[in-house]
Design an enzyme around this catalytic site. Sequence first.
Site, PDB file in Angstrom:
ATOM      1  N   CYS A   1       0.852  -1.188   0.000  1.00  0.00           N
ATOM      2  CA  CYS A   1       0.000   0.000   0.000  1.00  0.00           C
ATOM      3  C   CYS A   1       0.894   1.246   0.000  1.00  0.00           C
ATOM      4  CB  CYS A   1      -0.944   0.093   1.188  1.00  0.00           C
ATOM      5  SG  CYS A   1      -2.133  -1.234   1.262  1.00  0.00           S
TER       6      CYS A   1
ATOM      7  N   ARG B   1       3.877  -0.299  -4.830  1.00  0.00           N
ATOM      8  CA  ARG B   1       3.645  -0.868  -3.500  1.00  0.00           C
ATOM      9  C   ARG B   1       2.298  -1.587  -3.394  1.00  0.00           C
ATOM     10  NH1 ARG B   1       7.142   1.589   0.301  1.00  0.00           N
ATOM     11  NH2 ARG B   1       5.805   0.790   1.954  1.00  0.00           N
TER      12      ARG B   1
ATOM     13  N   TRP C   1      -2.996  -2.573  -1.692  1.00  0.00           N
ATOM     14  CA  TRP C   1      -2.747  -4.008  -1.868  1.00  0.00           C
ATOM     15  C   TRP C   1      -3.629  -4.667  -0.817  1.00  0.00           C
ATOM     16  CZ3 TRP C   1      -1.168  -8.242   0.935  1.00  0.00           C
ATOM     17  CH2 TRP C   1      -0.749  -9.354   0.197  1.00  0.00           C
TER      18      TRP C   1
ATOM     19  N   ASN D   1      -1.833   1.870   5.889  1.00  0.00           N
ATOM     20  CA  ASN D   1      -1.036   0.764   5.358  1.00  0.00           C
ATOM     21  C   ASN D   1      -0.684  -0.110   6.555  1.00  0.00           C
ATOM     22  OD1 ASN D   1       0.980  -0.868   4.298  1.00  0.00           O
ATOM     23  ND2 ASN D   1       2.504   0.756   4.204  1.00  0.00           N
ATOM     24  N   GLY D   2      -0.989  -1.406   6.481  1.00  0.00           N
ATOM     25  CA  GLY D   2      -0.701  -2.291   7.613  1.00  0.00           C
ATOM     26  C   GLY D   2      -1.916  -3.148   7.920  1.00  0.00           C
TER      27      GLY D   2
ATOM     28  N   GLU E   1      16.404 -18.303  -8.193  1.00  0.00           N
ATOM     29  CA  GLU E   1      16.073 -16.916  -8.539  1.00  0.00           C
ATOM     30  C   GLU E   1      15.509 -16.832  -9.964  1.00  0.00           C
ATOM     31  OE1 GLU E   1      15.562 -14.336  -7.001  1.00  0.00           O
ATOM     32  OE2 GLU E   1      15.816 -12.688  -8.395  1.00  0.00           O
TER      33      GLU E   1
ATOM     34  N   LYS F   1      11.815 -15.448 -10.861  1.00  0.00           N
ATOM     35  CA  LYS F   1      11.574 -14.343 -11.810  1.00  0.00           C
ATOM     36  C   LYS F   1      10.514 -14.759 -12.821  1.00  0.00           C
ATOM     37  CE  LYS F   1      12.841 -11.701 -10.200  1.00  0.00           C
ATOM     38  NZ  LYS F   1      13.474 -11.729  -8.932  1.00  0.00           N
TER      39      LYS F   1
ATOM     40  N   GLU G   1       6.916 -15.116 -11.097  1.00  0.00           N
ATOM     41  CA  GLU G   1       6.269 -13.906 -10.576  1.00  0.00           C
ATOM     42  C   GLU G   1       5.797 -12.962 -11.665  1.00  0.00           C
ATOM     43  OE1 GLU G   1       8.681 -11.785  -7.670  1.00  0.00           O
ATOM     44  OE2 GLU G   1      10.465 -11.974  -8.889  1.00  0.00           O
TER      45      GLU G   1
ATOM     46  N   HIS H   1      15.538 -37.100  -7.977  1.00  0.00           N
ATOM     47  CA  HIS H   1      14.698 -37.482  -6.844  1.00  0.00           C
ATOM     48  C   HIS H   1      13.282 -36.928  -6.974  1.00  0.00           C
ATOM     49  CE1 HIS H   1      18.196 -39.150  -4.919  1.00  0.00           C
ATOM     50  NE2 HIS H   1      18.843 -38.039  -5.224  1.00  0.00           N
TER      51      HIS H   1
ATOM     52  N   LYS I   1       5.719  -4.698  -3.993  1.00  0.00           N
ATOM     53  CA  LYS I   1       7.164  -4.562  -3.894  1.00  0.00           C
ATOM     54  C   LYS I   1       7.638  -4.660  -2.451  1.00  0.00           C
ATOM     55  CE  LYS I   1      11.172  -3.448  -5.612  1.00  0.00           C
ATOM     56  NZ  LYS I   1      11.801  -4.614  -6.266  1.00  0.00           N
TER      57      LYS I   1
HETATM   58  C1  G6P Z   1       8.449  -9.008  -2.240  1.00  0.00           C
HETATM   59  C2  G6P Z   1       9.045  -8.533  -3.543  1.00  0.00           C
HETATM   60  C3  G6P Z   1      10.303  -9.328  -3.850  1.00  0.00           C
HETATM   61  C4  G6P Z   1      11.285  -9.224  -2.694  1.00  0.00           C
HETATM   62  C5  G6P Z   1      10.650  -9.638  -1.372  1.00  0.00           C
HETATM   63  C6  G6P Z   1      11.537  -9.279  -0.185  1.00  0.00           C
HETATM   64  O1  G6P Z   1       7.983 -10.300  -2.379  1.00  0.00           O
HETATM   65  O2  G6P Z   1       8.106  -8.674  -4.589  1.00  0.00           O
HETATM   66  O3  G6P Z   1      10.902  -8.824  -5.023  1.00  0.00           O
HETATM   67  O4  G6P Z   1      12.385 -10.046  -2.945  1.00  0.00           O
HETATM   68  O5  G6P Z   1       9.412  -8.937  -1.183  1.00  0.00           O
HETATM   69  O6  G6P Z   1      11.630  -7.887  -0.110  1.00  0.00           O
HETATM   70  P1  G6P Z   1      12.835  -7.091   0.514  1.00  0.00           P
HETATM   71  O7  G6P Z   1      12.467  -5.652   0.322  1.00  0.00           O
HETATM   72  O8  G6P Z   1      12.883  -7.485   1.952  1.00  0.00           O
HETATM   73  O9  G6P Z   1      14.059  -7.476  -0.215  1.00  0.00           O
END
Ligand code: G6P
Length: 611
Positions: A2, A27, A73, A99-100, A484, A488, A491, A507, A606
């Site tokens: 948010c 956000r 969000w 936000n929260g 990773e 990517k 997501e 396995h 984010k």
């Molecule tokens: C969210 C974001 C990711 C990020 C994760 C941790 O899921 O979409 O891209 O890796 O949070 O966030 P941080 O700010 O703690 O790295």
Amino acid sequence: MCGIVGYIGNQDAYPILIKGLKRLEYRGYDSAGVALLKDGVNVYKKRGKVADLERHIANKDVGGTIGIGHTRWATHGEPNDTNAHPHRSMDGKFVLIHNGIIENYGRLKKTLEENGYTFTSETDTEVLANLISYMYDHGATSFENAVQLALKKVIGAYGLVVLSTEEPDVLIAARKGSPLVIGIGKGEYFLASDATPIVEHTNSVIYLSDDDMAIIKKGQLTLKTIFDKTQEPVVQELDLDVGEIDKNGFDHFMLKEIFEQPRSILDTFRGRVAKDNKEIVLGGLYKVIDDLVQARRILIVGCGTSWHAGLVGEYLIEDIARIPVEVEYGSEFRYRNPVIGKEDFVIAISQSGETADTLAAIRMAKEAGATVLGICNVVGSSIPRETHAGVYTHAGPEIGVASTKAFTAQVTVLAMMAMVLGNKKGHLSTERYNELINDLTVIPSKIEKILQQNDKIKEIAKVYKDANNAIYLGRGYLFPVALEGALKLKEISYIHAEGYPAAEMKHGPIALIDENMPVIVIATKDKSYDKIVSNIQEVKARSGKVIAVVTEGDEVIRNMADHVMEVPDSCEMFSVLTTVIPLQLLSYHIALMRNCNVDQPRNLAKSVTVE
Ligand code: G6P
């Protein structure tokens, strides 16, 4: 999670709020709204993006020099017009953005209902707006006091801004757990969840701390706690440039951020690689470095991509410095009663510095007596403020929700830390230390070369854009890269993807392989090379499609794989930084070809400030 904006001053608030919401849209982006104070309050809100809100508001009264805005969000209640913020109290006197999560909102709502309050939305925020109203009518001496009394009843997290028709010259902001920054202009103030909407107006900011509450009038700011203790505002200068938060000609922030990596890694090195590449100096660790060298063990905590960087950190620190390392998800660590004490060091990795689970994990570690360090990107965010010491990644603002340049910056910091520790512990000879510094500092130019293959990677993306599943395989340092790469892809393109240590394929995942299964193998020339070549053969023997990330000039794998993406040869320890780049580009192009919103993938945010 948010985005919150607020403005109080002499300019029209609306354009400032809308622009701010666009900056903060990363956000959260399921709905948005604004409230403007002008002979009463006008509230406009809409499901969808900030652009939908703008269309909804066109031709409506947007006058007023005091206002608040929110991009959501969803936590409580589906994304729709009613659940969007701002929320008004039943009597219309108090309007709130938040936000929260108010964890005890159910109980508070019940009590309010027993007192005749009714609710239009399913949100916890509307409960808080009404709680403030209730307090105002039941003993509070002022608007400010009503907010204080209400917040004392709240269990949970909030960053909030509230305005009232009862005192139409004031905005009240408060924080507990969710970030809030106040920008100081000339006779005007800007509020936001982070500094990105503020930087074009002013460089002077105040970061609120937990339990802080700001009472803001046009030319006057009072800072206190919700317990009425006066706080001295600490004004800080922002080190952020407006250019850094624009797309600069790229179609998407994610692509811009992928292409920025040669520079962002140099920024991570800046001022830290000293004496003609003979020494690494991490100023942020100077207070703790001697103790860190003696650490019994290091625990790394993080979430998402930052957790993947943590895994690389484990390999690097154990390999180079021979200190035992464990890597934990913040969310697991905080709830599983871990054994931790004052001999331990905890490193929290976080791009945003605000991730709720990571933050809670470090608070727990601090309580247990551990020394806590941060590796964060956002300067002034909560984690750097709550840790004993740390290193900023200095990658610049990362706006694309899928993390790219923050990951390579985090790995760069971890590599530097491992080398400093290895050298101080005597596990790295001076010669090897210098060699490694050289190997690390040439990585940006190698990434430049990989980025030139963008068009070729786009062609590969065309072939696999309709896949339903994908497997990513890597060994050693390249196993976290497999994780990773898979993250990517899933997501941003919504293709189901899994990362595995290559040898684990036998396995379970091998059962999934058929002619429709793309298997992305990270197979550069390192000590596991022969073994990974065997893994590729096993995939090919089952008709799987192999896309391999290989060392330039590798003809052996070229002849086996369906496609190759080449990276320049580099020291095994730092190959994470090169091999991840083609995987970022592959995901980007596949997502684009599937018409996915690359910068704002569905359901994600984010900065995850709720647990
Ligand atoms: C969210 C974001 C990711 C990020 C994760 C941790 O899921 O979409 O891209 O890796 O949070 O966030 P941080 O700010 O703690 O790295």
